[in-house]
Write a protein that holds these residues in place. Structure first.
Motif, short mmCIF file in Angstrom:
data_model
loop_
_atom_site.label_atom_id
_atom_site.label_comp_id
_atom_site.label_asym_id
_atom_site.label_seq_id
_atom_site.Cartn_x
_atom_site.Cartn_y
_atom_site.Cartn_z
N TYR A 46 -25.42 10.24 0.27
CA TYR A 46 -26.17 11.30 0.06
C TYR A 46 -25.38 12.27 -0.75
CZ TYR A 46 -29.62 15.38 0.55
OH TYR A 46 -30.36 16.36 0.44
N LEU A 47 -24.34 12.43 -0.42
CA LEU A 47 -23.17 13.43 -1.02
C LEU A 47 -22.97 12.87 -2.40
CD1 LEU A 47 -20.88 14.68 1.92
CD2 LEU A 47 -22.73 15.99 0.54
N THR A 48 -22.53 11.50 -2.54
CA THR A 48 -22.25 10.86 -3.66
C THR A 48 -23.26 10.72 -4.71
OG1 THR A 48 -20.66 9.42 -2.39
CG2 THR A 48 -21.32 8.82 -4.64
N ILE A 49 -24.57 10.68 -4.16
CA ILE A 49 -25.55 10.73 -5.35
C ILE A 49 -25.83 12.10 -5.70
CG2 ILE A 49 -28.11 10.48 -5.31
CD1 ILE A 49 -28.03 8.05 -3.55
N ALA A 50 -25.69 13.01 -4.72
CA ALA A 50 -26.06 14.47 -5.19
C ALA A 50 -24.98 15.01 -6.06
CB ALA A 50 -25.89 15.44 -3.91
N GLY A 51 -23.47 14.49 -5.87
CA GLY A 51 -22.54 14.92 -6.63
C GLY A 51 -22.40 14.44 -8.06
N ASN A 52 -22.86 12.99 -7.90
CA ASN A 52 -23.02 12.59 -9.55
C ASN A 52 -24.15 13.03 -10.32
OD1 ASN A 52 -20.86 10.90 -9.76
ND2 ASN A 52 -21.92 9.04 -8.37
N ASP A 58 -24.08 19.61 -15.02
CA ASP A 58 -23.10 20.64 -15.45
C ASP A 58 -21.91 20.29 -16.48
OD1 ASP A 58 -24.55 22.00 -13.46
OD2 ASP A 58 -22.97 22.02 -11.83
N GLY A 59 -22.15 18.81 -16.89
CA GLY A 59 -20.95 18.51 -17.82
C GLY A 59 -19.84 18.36 -17.05
N LYS A 60 -19.61 18.03 -15.79
CA LYS A 60 -18.45 17.71 -15.13
C LYS A 60 -18.02 16.46 -14.80
CE LYS A 60 -18.37 22.42 -13.49
NZ LYS A 60 -18.39 23.24 -11.80
N LYS A 61 -16.66 16.30 -14.61
CA LYS A 61 -16.63 14.78 -13.97
C LYS A 61 -17.30 14.61 -12.71
CE LYS A 61 -12.74 12.74 -14.52
NZ LYS A 61 -11.11 12.38 -14.51
N GLY A 62 -17.81 13.32 -12.53
CA GLY A 62 -18.50 12.95 -11.15
C GLY A 62 -17.57 13.17 -10.17
N SER A 63 -16.31 12.64 -10.19
CA SER A 63 -15.41 12.40 -9.09
C SER A 63 -14.87 13.85 -8.65
CB SER A 63 -14.09 11.69 -9.68
OG SER A 63 -13.42 12.38 -10.66
N ASP A 64 -15.06 14.87 -9.64
CA ASP A 64 -14.49 16.18 -9.24
C ASP A 64 -15.51 16.89 -8.22
OD1 ASP A 64 -12.23 16.27 -10.60
OD2 ASP A 64 -13.00 17.13 -12.49
N ASN A 368 -7.60 1.83 -14.88
CA ASN A 368 -8.77 1.43 -15.47
C ASN A 368 -10.05 2.22 -14.61
OD1 ASN A 368 -7.97 -1.15 -17.16
ND2 ASN A 368 -6.99 -1.43 -15.45
N PRO A 369 -10.32 3.23 -15.00
CA PRO A 369 -11.00 4.01 -14.34
C PRO A 369 -12.30 3.58 -14.17
CG PRO A 369 -10.05 5.58 -15.77
CD PRO A 369 -9.72 3.96 -16.42
N THR A 370 -12.99 3.64 -12.84
CA THR A 370 -14.44 2.86 -12.49
C THR A 370 -15.37 4.14 -13.01
OG1 THR A 370 -13.59 1.96 -10.64
CG2 THR A 370 -15.87 2.22 -10.65
N LEU A 371 -16.13 3.69 -13.77
CA LEU A 371 -17.26 4.75 -14.50
C LEU A 371 -18.47 4.92 -13.56
CD1 LEU A 371 -17.62 2.89 -17.82
CD2 LEU A 371 -16.26 4.77 -17.31
N PRO A 372 -18.78 6.04 -13.19
CA PRO A 372 -19.79 6.65 -12.22
C PRO A 372 -21.16 6.02 -12.93
CG PRO A 372 -19.07 8.45 -13.50
CD PRO A 372 -18.23 7.39 -13.76
N VAL A 373 -21.98 5.82 -12.04
CA VAL A 373 -23.26 5.27 -12.51
C VAL A 373 -24.28 6.49 -12.14
CG1 VAL A 373 -25.05 3.73 -11.87
CG2 VAL A 373 -22.73 3.14 -11.59
N ILE A 374 -25.07 6.71 -13.17
CA ILE A 374 -26.12 7.53 -13.23
C ILE A 374 -27.26 6.60 -14.03
CG2 ILE A 374 -27.34 9.64 -14.19
CD1 ILE A 374 -24.85 10.04 -12.06
#
Length: 402
Positions: A46-52, A58-64, A368-374
């Motif tokens: 839930y938190l990961t989906i909401a964060g991404n 907001d134009g921010k990095k998903g990990s942040d 090799n950063p893992t790209l977030p999925v949207i």
């Protein structure tokens, strides 16, 4: 099964403690285990989906944003240790059976003695509180659990019905997700993170089980356990919130190093410290430092799993709970057979193994950063982040709440 049913399993365990015994605690423990693991996996997802999702807006990095969300969650979650232990201390503090601790018993506290005799019937500090006080405390816990169920039922948005399809497409059957948990073990990154994940279980079980028994209860009495653990909960809660926000500036590696260094220093000190009531302040220093370190282990490990496995969130967080729980199981399994000194050495060994294996994954992720999925496939979060960096900071939307 929704969150209300899963919360209900926690309440059932509280009911089992009204009349503790094999016939009540064993079934309710099984029920708690069956419900607790899916609940925690669902929370992480839930938190990961909401964060991404919020990061893309907001134009921010998903990990942040994920780090920040986990920090807020654990700030609230760990604060429960403050309120729960405050209730237990205030209620058990009314016990009329509190006695002074003889000096000869103080000589056996900490690692001075094996630590296996603390639970003996001759030990005056572990006398069971009055039954009416136990019922009062358990009744309070049941009431809080029921209140939590009502809050979740009324206020929590069901993200599966509204936005999950944007992240993972069609919902997969249970057995597919169950098997995916074990298939993910083919990923070397997950295998390398097993020591880190298990250490989280080891260190939590040590403080809640060994420290409270062999140091606090032995030297101060059982009625002091709640106050000491309140210190842990307060520090853990505040640091969870702080480190969730600080991670964007320091990175995960620096925080993990701080946690490892803190735990290492505490373990060495506990090997040599001989607890005594005259050193009252020291009893609170250790849980405070431990709470700071645990805040890092909890927030950053959860966030790390969310960043590394964006396409297998459910399977990744199921693995997280499985290996962390295994750490708990192993630690509690040998707690009645090994001397305290050996338990500290085991904890230290797992910590050293964690310090060796974790940097391998972090270095690989840095290169090799893992790209977030949207929306299932695209990297909208990173694109939005890059676009946001080109705009004036005053025009960037900074709202990060759900």
């Amino acid at each position: 099964m929704d969150h209300r049913c899963r919360h209900g399993r926690y309440v059932s365990y509280s009911f089992g403690n009204l009349y503790p015994g094999w016939y009540t605690l064993m079934p309710t423990s099984v029920i708690l285990g069956l419900g607790g693991s899916p609940l925690w996996s669902a929370k992480c997802t839930y938190l990961t989906i909401a964060g991404n999702s919020q990061a893309a807006k907001d134009g921010k990095k998903g990990s942040d944003v994920i780090n920040q969300y986990f920090g807020i969650f654990f700030f609230i979650f760990q604060s429960s240790a403050v309120w729960g232990n405050l209730m237990s201390s205030l209620i058990f503090g009314q016990d009329a059976n509190i006695v002074d601790i003889p000096e000869e018993q103080l000589q056996t506290c900490g690692t001075a003695d094996c630590g296996l005799s603390i639970n003996s019937s001759s030990n005056s500090t572990t006398t069971r509180p009055e039954q009416k006080l136990v019922w009062t405390l358990v009744g309070c816990y049941i009431g809080v659990g029921v209140l939590a169920m009502l809050i979740v039922a009324v206020f929590l948005d069901n993200i599966d019905r509204n936005t999950t399809s944007e992240f993972r497409g069609n919902r997969e059957p249970f057995w597919h997700t169950f098997l995916a948990t074990f298939r993910l073990l083919k990923d070397w990154r997950l295998v390398t993170l097993i020591p880190l994940t298990m250490y989280s279980g080891f260190e939590q079980s040590f403080l809640s089980g060994e420290y409270t028994k062999n140091y606090v209860t032995c030297a101060l009495g059982i009625h002091f356990v709640g106050y000491v653990m309140m210190c842990f909960g307060a520090t853990n809660s505040l640091c969870s919130f702080l480190f969730g926000r600080l991670a964007r500036y320091t990175g995960r590696a620096a925080l993990f190093f701080l946690a490892a260094l803190t735990n290492f220093a505490c373990i060495i000190a506990l090997l040599y410290w001989r607890p005594h009531p005259n050193q009252l302040g020291v009893f609170f220093v250790f849980p405070a430092l431990w709470g700071m370190a645990d805040a890092i282990w909890q927030t950053q490990t959860n966030a790390l799993y969310g960043v590394l496995f964006p396409r297998e969130k459910e399977a990744a967080f199921a693995n997280y709970r499985m290996w962390e729980s295994l750490g708990f199981v192993i630690a509690f399994a040998y707690s009645t057979f090994l001397c305290l000194e050996y338990k500290l050495y085991i904890l230290l060994a797992v910590l050293v193994l964690t310090v060796i294996t974790y940097p391998i994954v972090e270095y690989r992720e840095h290169k090799n950063p893992t790209l977030p999925v949207i929306d299932g496939t695209s990297d909208d979060s990173e694109k939005a982040y890059e676009k946001g960096q080109e705009e004036d900071e005053k025009n960037v939307i900074r709202q990060t709440q759900m």
